[in-house]
Design an enzyme around this catalytic site. Structure first.
Site, PDB file in Angstrom:
ATOM      1  N   LYS A 188      -7.276   4.659   2.547  1.00  0.00           N
ATOM      2  CA  LYS A 188      -6.865   3.893   3.717  1.00  0.00           C
ATOM      3  C   LYS A 188      -5.494   4.346   4.209  1.00  0.00           C
ATOM      4  O   LYS A 188      -4.606   4.632   3.409  1.00  0.00           O
ATOM      5  CB  LYS A 188      -6.828   2.401   3.335  1.00  0.00           C
ATOM      6  CG  LYS A 188      -6.862   1.442   4.508  1.00  0.00           C
ATOM      7  CD  LYS A 188      -7.049   0.027   4.001  1.00  0.00           C
ATOM      8  CE  LYS A 188      -7.157  -0.958   5.159  1.00  0.00           C
ATOM      9  NZ  LYS A 188      -7.348  -2.350   4.657  1.00  0.00           N
ATOM     10  N   ARG A 239     -13.196   2.367  -2.641  1.00  0.00           N
ATOM     11  CA  ARG A 239     -13.705   1.701  -1.456  1.00  0.00           C
ATOM     12  C   ARG A 239     -15.046   2.335  -1.085  1.00  0.00           C
ATOM     13  O   ARG A 239     -15.340   3.481  -1.440  1.00  0.00           O
ATOM     14  CB  ARG A 239     -12.744   1.842  -0.277  1.00  0.00           C
ATOM     15  CG  ARG A 239     -11.367   1.234  -0.503  1.00  0.00           C
ATOM     16  CD  ARG A 239     -10.476   1.469   0.695  1.00  0.00           C
ATOM     17  NE  ARG A 239      -9.157   0.850   0.549  1.00  0.00           N
ATOM     18  CZ  ARG A 239      -8.107   1.457   0.031  1.00  0.00           C
ATOM     19  NH1 ARG A 239      -8.198   2.714  -0.396  1.00  0.00           N
ATOM     20  NH2 ARG A 239      -6.940   0.831  -0.066  1.00  0.00           N
ATOM     21  N   HIS A 294     -17.154  -4.109  -2.027  1.00  0.00           N
ATOM     22  CA  HIS A 294     -15.751  -4.437  -2.286  1.00  0.00           C
ATOM     23  C   HIS A 294     -15.602  -5.407  -3.460  1.00  0.00           C
ATOM     24  O   HIS A 294     -14.550  -5.459  -4.095  1.00  0.00           O
ATOM     25  CB  HIS A 294     -15.099  -5.017  -1.031  1.00  0.00           C
ATOM     26  CG  HIS A 294     -13.679  -4.582  -0.853  1.00  0.00           C
ATOM     27  ND1 HIS A 294     -13.332  -3.334  -0.387  1.00  0.00           N
ATOM     28  CD2 HIS A 294     -12.508  -5.220  -1.105  1.00  0.00           C
ATOM     29  CE1 HIS A 294     -12.017  -3.219  -0.349  1.00  0.00           C
ATOM     30  NE2 HIS A 294     -11.491  -4.340  -0.788  1.00  0.00           N
ATOM     31  N   HIS A 296      -3.255   0.848  -3.363  1.00  0.00           N
ATOM     32  CA  HIS A 296      -2.583  -0.178  -2.566  1.00  0.00           C
ATOM     33  C   HIS A 296      -1.130   0.214  -2.302  1.00  0.00           C
ATOM     34  O   HIS A 296      -0.430   0.668  -3.205  1.00  0.00           O
ATOM     35  CB  HIS A 296      -2.593  -1.519  -3.297  1.00  0.00           C
ATOM     36  CG  HIS A 296      -3.927  -2.181  -3.330  1.00  0.00           C
ATOM     37  ND1 HIS A 296      -4.305  -3.081  -4.298  1.00  0.00           N
ATOM     38  CD2 HIS A 296      -4.989  -2.065  -2.492  1.00  0.00           C
ATOM     39  CE1 HIS A 296      -5.525  -3.498  -4.065  1.00  0.00           C
ATOM     40  NE2 HIS A 296      -5.967  -2.903  -2.972  1.00  0.00           N
ATOM     41  N   TYR A 356      -6.128  -9.204  -5.525  1.00  0.00           N
ATOM     42  CA  TYR A 356      -7.390  -8.773  -6.121  1.00  0.00           C
ATOM     43  C   TYR A 356      -7.582  -9.384  -7.506  1.00  0.00           C
ATOM     44  O   TYR A 356      -8.694  -9.708  -7.907  1.00  0.00           O
ATOM     45  CB  TYR A 356      -7.422  -7.247  -6.256  1.00  0.00           C
ATOM     46  CG  TYR A 356      -7.891  -6.513  -5.032  1.00  0.00           C
ATOM     47  CD1 TYR A 356      -7.248  -6.688  -3.804  1.00  0.00           C
ATOM     48  CD2 TYR A 356      -8.946  -5.621  -5.088  1.00  0.00           C
ATOM     49  CE1 TYR A 356      -7.660  -6.011  -2.687  1.00  0.00           C
ATOM     50  CE2 TYR A 356      -9.365  -4.933  -3.974  1.00  0.00           C
ATOM     51  CZ  TYR A 356      -8.716  -5.131  -2.765  1.00  0.00           C
ATOM     52  OH  TYR A 356      -9.132  -4.450  -1.654  1.00  0.00           O
ATOM     53  N   ARG A 364     -15.018  -3.358  -6.428  1.00  0.00           N
ATOM     54  CA  ARG A 364     -13.625  -2.897  -6.460  1.00  0.00           C
ATOM     55  C   ARG A 364     -12.731  -3.984  -7.048  1.00  0.00           C
ATOM     56  O   ARG A 364     -11.842  -3.701  -7.868  1.00  0.00           O
ATOM     57  CB  ARG A 364     -13.199  -2.530  -5.036  1.00  0.00           C
ATOM     58  CG  ARG A 364     -11.770  -2.033  -4.869  1.00  0.00           C
ATOM     59  CD  ARG A 364     -11.629  -1.465  -3.458  1.00  0.00           C
ATOM     60  NE  ARG A 364     -10.255  -1.401  -3.005  1.00  0.00           N
ATOM     61  CZ  ARG A 364      -9.425  -0.384  -3.248  1.00  0.00           C
ATOM     62  NH1 ARG A 364      -9.839   0.626  -3.992  1.00  0.00           N
ATOM     63  NH2 ARG A 364      -8.199  -0.380  -2.766  1.00  0.00           N
TER      64      ARG A 364
END
Length: 315
Positions: free
Chosen positions: A179, A152, A258, A284, A293, A261
């Site tokens: 995250k 990220r 992103h 994730h 994704y 990513r």
């Protein structure tokens, strides 16, 4: 300004209460924008007592203005956080806070999968920086880490020398905190490490943050400790435009960090990497997020109908 409806008045800034309760710079920026907009609208309405009905009216206004479900729900999340913090600090009654927290978000219609690059486009992007300059070496290393490790933007700007270690005979980004405070280790491909080494050697760096600002002409590293989130976005956009990928979607959205990513995930999957390993690299919590994704490509050569096992011959 005070949010009080029944509780005693307080001089505390309601927006600052929310910002002090979160740690991510990106979350702080998003919440500040969302709450500034909401409180501005609320003031225009005559600052009525905050209630579930008032917030529901604001949601209706946002939808009527053409806001996407994601935008509305993000703003609503900030408002929920605001009323909880206000109640905890005596600026709003508990009943009002709990009722506002129950305001429903907007249901998403479908799932936007975002943009990604093909292998050819990703390769072209990686080779776009002018590596005869210090800034070009930095930019190539930055693009390499985004494409090669799937980090990220916030993780990249916080990347330090201590993160890059050898484990089990290969280079990795070790104990990266992402995250929601989740920690993971991300494998780093050899070509990515080579790009990083070329940058830090030319820059004379050996400690602290990996990516630093450079002077206007890119001739030397500045004293600031790391790149800003905005600088990373500008760098990606610059080279996306340079290689002809300034408009990746029908809406004309520029190439963003992103997207690289997502490109990492897409190319890894096409290359045969197991989806659970891609999930671990991306950090994730849910494999369903990873699947978003990756997107889904229709395969007309090996279609679902070809493996049903039925025929007109029977038996």
């Amino acid at each position: 300004m005070t949010l009080v409806t029944q509780a005693p008045a307080s001089s505390l800034d309601p927006i600052q209460l929310v910002l002090d309760s979160v740690t991510s710079p990106l979350t702080k920026a998003a919440y500040r924008t969302a709450l500034t907009g909401f409180l501005g609208w609320w003031t225009e309405q005559g600052s009525p007592p905050l209630s579930k009905a008032v917030v529901q009216r604001y949601v209706t206004v946002l939808v009527a203005d053409g806001r996407s479900s994601a935008s509305v729900n993000q703003r609503l999340s900030a408002i929920r956080k605001l009323v909880r913090e206000a109640a905890d600090n005596g600026q709003l009654g508990i009943f009002e806070a709990e009722s506002i927290a129950r305001v429903k978000g907007i249901k998403k219609q479908g799932q936007r999968t975002g943009a990604w690059l093909s292998r050819t486009q990703a390769q072209e992007l990686l080779l776009a920086p002018d590596v005869s300059t210090l800034r070009g070496l930095r930019d190539r290393a930055l693009l390499a880490v985004l494409l090669g490790c799937g980090l990220r933007r916030s993780e990249l700007v916080n990347l330090t020398f201590e993160h890059v270690q050898q484990r089990e005979g290969r280079w990795v980004v070790l104990d990266l905190t992402g995250k929601h405070g989740r920690t993971r280790t991300v494998p780093m491909p050899g070509w990515c490490k080579a790009a990083v080494d070329a940058w830090i050697t030319a820059a004379g760096l050996s400690t602290g943050h990996l990516f630093r600002p450079t002077a206007p002409r890119g001739s030397k590293v500045l004293a600031r400790s790391s790149l800003s989130h905005e600088a990373v976005a500008l760098i990606v956009r610059k080279y996306g435009t340079q290689v002809g990928r300034s408009n990746l979607t029908p809406e004309g959205v520029s190439l963003a960090p992103h997207d690289l990513r997502r490109t990492f995930a897409k190319l890894a999957h096409k290359g045969g990497a197991p989806i659970d390993q891609i999930q671990l690299s991306l950090g994730h919590a849910s494999i369903q997020t990873t699947e978003v994704y990756l997107g889904v490509d229709q395969n007309l050569e090996n279609a679902p109908c070809d493996v049903l096992g039925l025929s007109l011959k029977g038996g």
